[in-house]
Design a protein around this motif. Structure first.
Motif, PDB file in Angstrom:
ATOM      1  N   ASP A  44       3.476  -9.057   6.838  1.00 38.49           N
ATOM      2  CA  ASP A  44       3.766  -7.830   7.590  1.00 38.49           C
ATOM      3  C   ASP A  44       3.388  -8.062   9.046  1.00 38.49           C
ATOM      4  O   ASP A  44       2.225  -7.968   9.428  1.00 38.49           O
ATOM      5  CB  ASP A  44       2.951  -6.681   6.982  1.00 38.49           C
ATOM      6  CG  ASP A  44       3.567  -5.333   7.293  1.00 38.49           C
ATOM      7  OD1 ASP A  44       4.544  -5.297   8.070  1.00 38.49           O
ATOM      8  OD2 ASP A  44       3.072  -4.326   6.759  1.00 38.49           O
ATOM      9  N   HIS A  49      -2.182  -4.460  13.471  1.00 37.32           N
ATOM     10  CA  HIS A  49      -2.643  -5.680  12.812  1.00 37.32           C
ATOM     11  C   HIS A  49      -1.491  -6.276  12.027  1.00 37.32           C
ATOM     12  O   HIS A  49      -0.699  -5.541  11.442  1.00 37.32           O
ATOM     13  CB  HIS A  49      -3.771  -5.386  11.806  1.00 37.32           C
ATOM     14  CG  HIS A  49      -4.991  -4.791  12.412  1.00 37.32           C
ATOM     15  ND1 HIS A  49      -5.883  -5.517  13.169  1.00 37.32           N
ATOM     16  CD2 HIS A  49      -5.475  -3.531  12.392  1.00 37.32           C
ATOM     17  CE1 HIS A  49      -6.860  -4.730  13.570  1.00 37.32           C
ATOM     18  NE2 HIS A  49      -6.627  -3.513  13.128  1.00 37.32           N
ATOM     19  N   TYR A  51      -0.538  -8.252   8.580  1.00 42.16           N
ATOM     20  CA  TYR A  51      -1.142  -8.343   7.247  1.00 42.16           C
ATOM     21  C   TYR A  51      -0.420  -9.396   6.415  1.00 42.16           C
ATOM     22  O   TYR A  51       0.817  -9.498   6.479  1.00 42.16           O
ATOM     23  CB  TYR A  51      -1.043  -7.004   6.497  1.00 42.16           C
ATOM     24  CG  TYR A  51      -1.879  -5.895   7.101  1.00 42.16           C
ATOM     25  CD1 TYR A  51      -3.233  -5.775   6.806  1.00 42.16           C
ATOM     26  CD2 TYR A  51      -1.301  -4.958   7.956  1.00 42.16           C
ATOM     27  CE1 TYR A  51      -3.996  -4.761   7.357  1.00 42.16           C
ATOM     28  CE2 TYR A  51      -2.061  -3.940   8.514  1.00 42.16           C
ATOM     29  CZ  TYR A  51      -3.403  -3.846   8.209  1.00 42.16           C
ATOM     30  OH  TYR A  51      -4.156  -2.836   8.762  1.00 42.16           O
ATOM     31  N   TYR A  53       0.087 -10.108   2.470  1.00 38.89           N
ATOM     32  CA  TYR A  53      -0.123  -9.597   1.114  1.00 38.89           C
ATOM     33  C   TYR A  53      -0.115 -10.808   0.191  1.00 38.89           C
ATOM     34  O   TYR A  53       0.893 -11.507   0.093  1.00 38.89           O
ATOM     35  CB  TYR A  53       0.977  -8.597   0.739  1.00 38.89           C
ATOM     36  CG  TYR A  53       0.873  -7.302   1.522  1.00 38.89           C
ATOM     37  CD1 TYR A  53       1.256  -7.233   2.861  1.00 38.89           C
ATOM     38  CD2 TYR A  53       0.398  -6.140   0.922  1.00 38.89           C
ATOM     39  CE1 TYR A  53       1.149  -6.055   3.585  1.00 38.89           C
ATOM     40  CE2 TYR A  53       0.293  -4.950   1.637  1.00 38.89           C
ATOM     41  CZ  TYR A  53       0.664  -4.920   2.971  1.00 38.89           C
ATOM     42  OH  TYR A  53       0.554  -3.747   3.673  1.00 38.89           O
ATOM     43  N   GLU A  69      -6.090  -8.543   6.525  1.00 34.53           N
ATOM     44  CA  GLU A  69      -5.862  -8.043   7.887  1.00 34.53           C
ATOM     45  C   GLU A  69      -6.108  -9.157   8.907  1.00 34.53           C
ATOM     46  O   GLU A  69      -7.002  -9.985   8.735  1.00 34.53           O
ATOM     47  CB  GLU A  69      -6.818  -6.879   8.165  1.00 34.53           C
ATOM     48  CG  GLU A  69      -6.628  -6.271   9.563  1.00 34.53           C
ATOM     49  CD  GLU A  69      -7.509  -5.049   9.783  1.00 34.53           C
ATOM     50  OE1 GLU A  69      -7.370  -4.077   9.021  1.00 34.53           O
ATOM     51  OE2 GLU A  69      -8.340  -5.073  10.713  1.00 34.53           O
TER      52      GLU A  69
ATOM     53  N   ASN B 246       2.129   0.795  12.439  1.00 31.90           N
ATOM     54  CA  ASN B 246       1.618   0.526  11.085  1.00 31.90           C
ATOM     55  C   ASN B 246       0.094   0.613  11.108  1.00 31.90           C
ATOM     56  O   ASN B 246      -0.603  -0.307  10.695  1.00 31.90           O
ATOM     57  CB  ASN B 246       2.077  -0.864  10.626  1.00 31.90           C
ATOM     58  CG  ASN B 246       1.685  -1.148   9.188  1.00 31.90           C
ATOM     59  OD1 ASN B 246       1.607  -0.240   8.360  1.00 31.90           O
ATOM     60  ND2 ASN B 246       1.423  -2.414   8.885  1.00 31.90           N
ATOM     61  N   GLN B 248      -3.064   1.343   9.743  1.00 29.35           N
ATOM     62  CA  GLN B 248      -3.683   1.650   8.445  1.00 29.35           C
ATOM     63  C   GLN B 248      -5.193   1.864   8.570  1.00 29.35           C
ATOM     64  O   GLN B 248      -5.863   2.141   7.581  1.00 29.35           O
ATOM     65  CB  GLN B 248      -3.424   0.491   7.470  1.00 29.35           C
ATOM     66  CG  GLN B 248      -1.961   0.194   7.251  1.00 29.35           C
ATOM     67  CD  GLN B 248      -1.740  -0.960   6.269  1.00 29.35           C
ATOM     68  OE1 GLN B 248      -2.652  -1.367   5.559  1.00 29.35           O
ATOM     69  NE2 GLN B 248      -0.533  -1.487   6.238  1.00 29.35           N
ATOM     70  N   ASP B 249      -5.723   1.687   9.768  1.00 31.27           N
ATOM     71  CA  ASP B 249      -7.174   1.652   9.907  1.00 31.27           C
ATOM     72  C   ASP B 249      -7.902   2.967   9.641  1.00 31.27           C
ATOM     73  O   ASP B 249      -8.909   2.961   8.922  1.00 31.27           O
ATOM     74  CB  ASP B 249      -7.555   1.131  11.297  1.00 31.27           C
ATOM     75  CG  ASP B 249      -7.186  -0.326  11.456  1.00 31.27           C
ATOM     76  OD1 ASP B 249      -7.603  -1.125  10.607  1.00 31.27           O
ATOM     77  OD2 ASP B 249      -6.461  -0.664  12.408  1.00 31.27           O
TER      78      ASP B 249
END
Lengths: 126, 259
Positions: A44, A49, A51, A53, A69, B246, B248-249
């Motif tokens: 991602d 950040h 990412y 997966y 992350e 995005n 998510q934090d």
């Protein structure tokens, strides 16, 4: 190594001078190092950040998803990454630290690529 | 006796400048004639700059010859001089990073944005200087020798007007909202924040940066933030960032106990 030590020293003395998206300690536990090996399920490449997966098999063979992350894409581009450096299905090893909320997330520090090369994925725990 | 008085006077003056007070003009290491200059004779601030950070030097800690390892200049700066009755609020904000405006993907404000870990570009003309920040794709356009508008509205990045004082570019920034933080955790401010920035180009092609923050509603005296800005080591471009795409934090942050 000398350079890395120097950088760490300078960063640790940087204190409030630098401003990142969030503090490491707000989400991750620098006293809980984690190393996982798994298969890339998704990359991602977004802000704030990036990412990875990762599908990680445990001893009984069950697959658990781990979300790794990292830096934002702009910093990754400047530290040697590109979107195609790892691909879905490849096996990589990630070193980093566990999340504080007990979820399947971790802060990634260094990735060992399929060919054995290592690249930094995220910041030090500071 | 006269000598003694002189010594005391010097000691007193030194004390005044050594702890969070505006520093004297940034010292130039060599003759100013060696500075790169624009066509109008002003020091040429053009280019991509960044305070010391991960993206600037890469994770191997590479340093270019002649630039040394210093990341700050000037006398030491003490802790932010918050009013005593506001110290608890600062601690409470600092303990919960969900309240950090940057975690919420808001613009970083001035001068916090200058210490961002991603670079910015200065574009200089005789009448205006523009600063294009990679952080949240934010920009400032700074008219030179113009007054602030009379119909200002509180803004994340405030309103900036600039002037040259000798070889130093001085920016007066006002009309802030009270959403952003000063450098440091929990360092909130009021809409009365007034920032004076000083950009002094050095002969080694770095910039000595100082921001003096005044906010009588929350600070008991002016507070300084000093950085050394360097050109990025490679041919860089300011890239796009959209922090909110995005984020998510906030849902994963665990607040720390308030000390």
């Amino acid at each position: 190594m000398r350079h890395i030590l120097l950088l760490s020293l300078l960063l640790s003395s940087a204190g409030l001078r630098l401003s990142a998206h969030h503090s490491f300690a707000a989400e991750y536990d620098g006293l809980k190092p984690v190393t996982v090996t798994g298969t890339v399920a998704q990359l991602d490449w977004r802000n704030p950040h990036a990412y990875i997966y990762l599908d990680v098999k445990n001893e009984s063979g069950a697959v658990k998803s781990v979300i790794v992350e990292g830096h934002p894409p702009n910093i990754l581009r400047r530290t040697g990454w590109g979107k195609d450096i790892i691909k879905v299905g490849e096996s990589i090893t990630v070193e980093g630290w566990a999340s504080k909320d007990g979820s399947n997330r971790m802060a990634g520090r260094q990735v060992t690529l399929p060919g054995g090369n290592k690249l930094y994925w995220g910041p030090p725990s500071q | 006796m006269k000598k003694l008085l002189t010594v005391f006077l010097f000691a007193y003056l030194f004390k005044l400048t050594a702890w969070g007070q505006p520093a004297p003009a940034a010292p130039l290491k060599n003759a100013p004639a060696k500075l790169p200059r624009a066509a109008d004779g002003k020091p040429d601030l053009t280019g991509i700059w960044q305070a010391f950070g991960v993206a600037l030097f890469g994770e191997t800690g590479e340093l270019r010859p002649g630039e040394g390892t210093k990341s700050v200049w000037g006398p030491p700066v003490g802790p932010a001089p918050y009013r005593a009755d506001l110290a608890a609020k600062v601690k409470a904000l600092a303990s919960d990073d969900r309240l950090n405006p940057q975690v919420q993907c808001k613009m970083a404000g001035v001068p916090r944005i200058t210490g961002s870990v991603v670079p910015f570009e200065i574009i200089q003309t005789p009448k205006k200087i523009a600063i294009l920040y990679e952080s949240n794709h934010t920009f400032r356009i700074i008219p030179i020798d113009k007054p602030h508008p009379t119909d200002m509205y509180p803004a994340y990045m405030g309103d900036s007007v600039g002037r040259w004082e000798g070889d130093t570019f001085v920016v007066d920034v006002t009309s802030f909202n009270d959403v952003t933080w000063l450098p440091g955790p929990g360092h909130f401010h009021s809409e009365d924040l007034h920032v004076t920035e000083r950009y002094t180009l050095q002969p080694d092609n770095t910039i000595y940066y100082e921001a003096i923050m005044e906010d009588p509603k929350v600070l008991t005296k002016p507070w300084s933030y000093r950085l050394i800005l360097r050109h990025t080591p490679r041919d860089e471009r300011i890239m796009e960032t959209d922090c909110a795409e995005n984020n998510q934090d906030p849902q994963h942050i665990i607040p720390a106990p308030v000390p």
